[in-house]
Design an enzyme around this catalytic site. Structure first.
Site, PDB file in Angstrom:
ATOM      1  N   ASP A 181     -29.672  -0.742 -28.004  1.00  0.00           N
ATOM      2  CA  ASP A 181     -28.324  -1.187 -28.373  1.00  0.00           C
ATOM      3  C   ASP A 181     -27.815  -2.228 -27.384  1.00  0.00           C
ATOM      4  OD1 ASP A 181     -25.674  -0.785 -29.842  1.00  0.00           O
ATOM      5  OD2 ASP A 181     -25.109  -0.242 -27.805  1.00  0.00           O
TER       6      ASP A 181
ATOM      7  N   GLU B 112     -33.189  -0.808 -33.220  1.00  0.00           N
ATOM      8  CA  GLU B 112     -32.795  -0.901 -31.808  1.00  0.00           C
ATOM      9  C   GLU B 112     -33.816  -0.203 -30.912  1.00  0.00           C
ATOM     10  OE1 GLU B 112     -27.938  -1.290 -32.073  1.00  0.00           O
ATOM     11  OE2 GLU B 112     -28.820   0.706 -31.995  1.00  0.00           O
TER      12      GLU B 112
END
EC number: 3.1.26.3
Length: 222
Positions: free
Chosen positions: A38, A110
């Site tokens: 992230d 991610e």
């Protein structure tokens, strides 16, 4: 689990497998990798946008980044890679169509990007993110500020007090609620209604109405 078309060849097959393993399939899974990914995606997409859109200001760059790293946008990238077909899911998620679920796809993408970083370092991770996002970043136009922001800036620019948004009512079942909002401004004295399927949407509609009225009032002052 099918082979994934992805712009990096992993030296550590275990990292690759972990990145594609949802928590429903047991441990090790991709939750920790998703946490790292992230931050990596946010940083590298920000750098990419900074280069591609040299005339965009901070606010515009922030809104463009939000578009590119939203769950929906990440899931779209994941679908383009057929990532869903490569996921390792528990039986319950398999039966409920977890390989198509937006949040699961976004988290797995991610996690994969974090796995690239751990597998081959910063430059490989940066190259991977650019391959995945460059075309989408180039196609973006700097988005217009939303109505609430524009209204706030208009009032601040004239030294006037900021609007207040009051919840008037909400109705309907939980899955289909309707919110009624009033945008209240002291000077000029206005109370404009807004309605939407979320409180935010209703506030935006009320702010848009307020903007139109205030612009007309200020125009008549000339």
């Amino acid at each position: 689990m099918s082979k994934l078309s992805f712009p990096h060849t992993f030296r550590d097959a275990g990292l690759y497998q972990q990145a594609l393993t949802h928590r429903s399939a047991g441990r090790p899974n991709n939750e920790r990798l998703e946490f790292l990914g992230d931050s990596l995606v946010g940083m590298l997409v920000a750098e990419l946008l900074f280069e591609i859109h040299p005339r965009a200001d901070e606010g515009q760059l922030t809104r463009m980044r939000a578009q590119l790293v939203s769950g929906a946008a990440l899931a779209e990238v994941a679908r383009a890679l057929d990532l869903g077909e490569a996921l390792r899911l528990g039986m319950g998620e398999l039966k409920s169509g977890g390989h198509r679920r937006e949040s699961i796809l976004a988290d797995a993408l991610e996690a994969l990007i974090a796995a690239v970083y751990l597998d081959a370092g910063w430059d490989a991770c940066r190259s991977c993110v650019r391959t995945l996002f460059a075309e989408r970043a180039a196609q973006l136009r700097a988005p217009e500020k939303d109505a609430k922001t524009r209204l706030q800036e208009l009032l601040q620019g004239r030294g006037l007090s900021l609007p207040v948004y009051e919840l008037v009512s909400s109705s309907g079942d939980d899955h289909a609620k309707v919110f009624d909002i009033a945008c209240i401004i002291d000077n000029p004295p206005l109370r404009l209604p807004g309605r939407g399927s979320s409180r935010r949407a209703a506030e935006q509609q009320a702010a848009e109405s307020a903007l139109q009225q205030i612009k007309e009032l200020f125009s008549n002052e000339r």
